[in-house]
Write an enzyme that holds these catalytic residues in place. Sequence first.
Site, PDB file in Angstrom:
ATOM      1  N   THR A   1      -0.738   8.324  80.468  1.00  8.24           N
ATOM      2  CA  THR A   1       0.248   9.121  79.926  1.00  8.24           C
ATOM      3  C   THR A   1       1.487   9.690  80.825  1.00  8.24           C
ATOM      4  O   THR A   1       2.203   9.986  80.533  1.00  8.24           O
ATOM      5  CB  THR A   1      -0.262  10.429  79.138  1.00  8.24           C
ATOM      6  OG1 THR A   1      -1.235  10.922  80.153  1.00  8.24           O
ATOM      7  CG2 THR A   1      -1.264  10.012  78.186  1.00  8.24           C
ATOM      8  N   ASP A   2       0.988   9.709  82.268  1.00 12.55           N
ATOM      9  CA  ASP A   2       1.990  10.341  83.318  1.00 12.55           C
ATOM     10  C   ASP A   2       3.426   9.511  83.125  1.00 12.55           C
ATOM     11  O   ASP A   2       4.393  10.381  83.314  1.00 12.55           O
ATOM     12  CB  ASP A   2       1.267  10.130  84.752  1.00 12.55           C
ATOM     13  CG  ASP A   2       0.388  10.916  84.674  1.00 12.55           C
ATOM     14  OD1 ASP A   2      -0.124  11.913  83.944  1.00 12.55           O
ATOM     15  OD2 ASP A   2      -0.437  11.123  85.820  1.00 12.55           O
TER      16      ASP A   2
ATOM     17  N   THR B   1      -5.599   6.666  81.689  1.00 15.51           N
ATOM     18  CA  THR B   1      -6.643   7.503  81.301  1.00 15.51           C
ATOM     19  C   THR B   1      -7.441   7.005  79.994  1.00 15.51           C
ATOM     20  O   THR B   1      -8.587   7.351  79.997  1.00 15.51           O
ATOM     21  CB  THR B   1      -6.137   9.060  81.131  1.00 15.51           C
ATOM     22  OG1 THR B   1      -5.525   9.572  82.134  1.00 15.51           O
ATOM     23  CG2 THR B   1      -7.462   9.889  80.463  1.00 15.51           C
TER      24      THR B   1
ATOM     25  N   SER C   1      -0.811   4.984  85.582  1.00 18.36           N
ATOM     26  CA  SER C   1       0.312   4.764  85.342  1.00 18.36           C
ATOM     27  C   SER C   1       1.337   5.213  86.255  1.00 18.36           C
ATOM     28  O   SER C   1       2.467   4.660  86.480  1.00 18.36           O
ATOM     29  CB  SER C   1       0.666   5.614  83.924  1.00 18.36           C
ATOM     30  OG  SER C   1       0.713   6.966  84.136  1.00 18.36           O
TER      31      SER C   1
END
EC number: 3.5.1.1
Length: 367
Positions: A130-131, A50, A97
């Site tokens: 971030t995932d 992101t 990610s």
Amino acid sequence: MYTPLALLAALGSLSHAAAVPTFPQLEVRQSAASVNASLGNVTIFATGGTIAGSAGSGVQTTGYTAGAVAIQTLIDAVPELLNISNINGVQVSNVDSGNVNATILLELNRQITAELAKNTSTGAVVTHGTDTLEETAFFLDLTIASKKPVVVVGAMRPSTATSADGPLNLYQAVTLAVTPEAKGRGTMVTLNDRIDSAFYVVKNNANSLDTFKAIEEGHLGFFLDSVPQFYYSPATPHGKPFFDIASLNLTTLPHVDILYGHQDSNPELIRASAESGAEAIVFAGTGAGGWTTKGRQVAQAVYNETGIPMVFSTRTMNGFVSPEDDGWSISSGDLDPQKARILLQCALAVGYNTTQIADIFGALQVS
């Protein structure tokens, strides 16, 4: 303070590739004339996510394209970086990610290990979606021996958002990487003014900016006017292992599955996992690592047949799973399922057997 990334998104559209790149990657260095000898030297390893995302409007924060903006665009958007460090940028990948895999993890480990070994290197920053950020950060924490700071950073809003969080997060990550007090703390994660240990931190909310937390262990520190403030002196997590992955020249990591516990779960999924080639299985159990009676019977039978490690964690993501005195199951301690999986991959990669793996997890237990 920052150059709006919305003005730079067009440049990023040149790098929408979601596939794993061919190594070596694009590398961006400052010209020799612009290097400031009085500053530290930080390499930013970009993987996508992101923080490098692009959307159709400034108010769009879902449904955007992750990994759409190149590393040079990210660096150019924060000119203040050059006031705190000399910057070298490496585009390792540019993916969501969820598509980060063993190839990318191993390349990060190899390149960061080599970079930090240089006398001229001050620290390393990894930009990441971030995932799965906590998985990559944990992997690096287990496999990077250097005491120099390694900081993993991301964003919850794409770079084109009206109030994108990525530029300040990146600035703070580089600031952290050149801060002397950051040495010896292992890999760290920073977003939203927080500083956390990669060993403990977890993404707690799918949407909130303040999502990365270690609920039980707490933050390492925070940023005040973008200057790191630490609560504690450097310390090593209890029982933390190290795996010398970089020296092995691996091209992949062992296959480890995670099975999710719930009422009336299908026990045959355990056998299916082993038959598909899993070298270990992590059980995201109910409560403190609970599983159905039938499921545990099948898991024990599969263990007796194959000898592969069976590690029980908790789907609650917080709390401890205590050892069972049954001679076959392994308890994850306070590691959540995804981190237990990473630890298993590392241990198997360096050749540890099931007994040695049980000892590693045993060292994580509260004594």
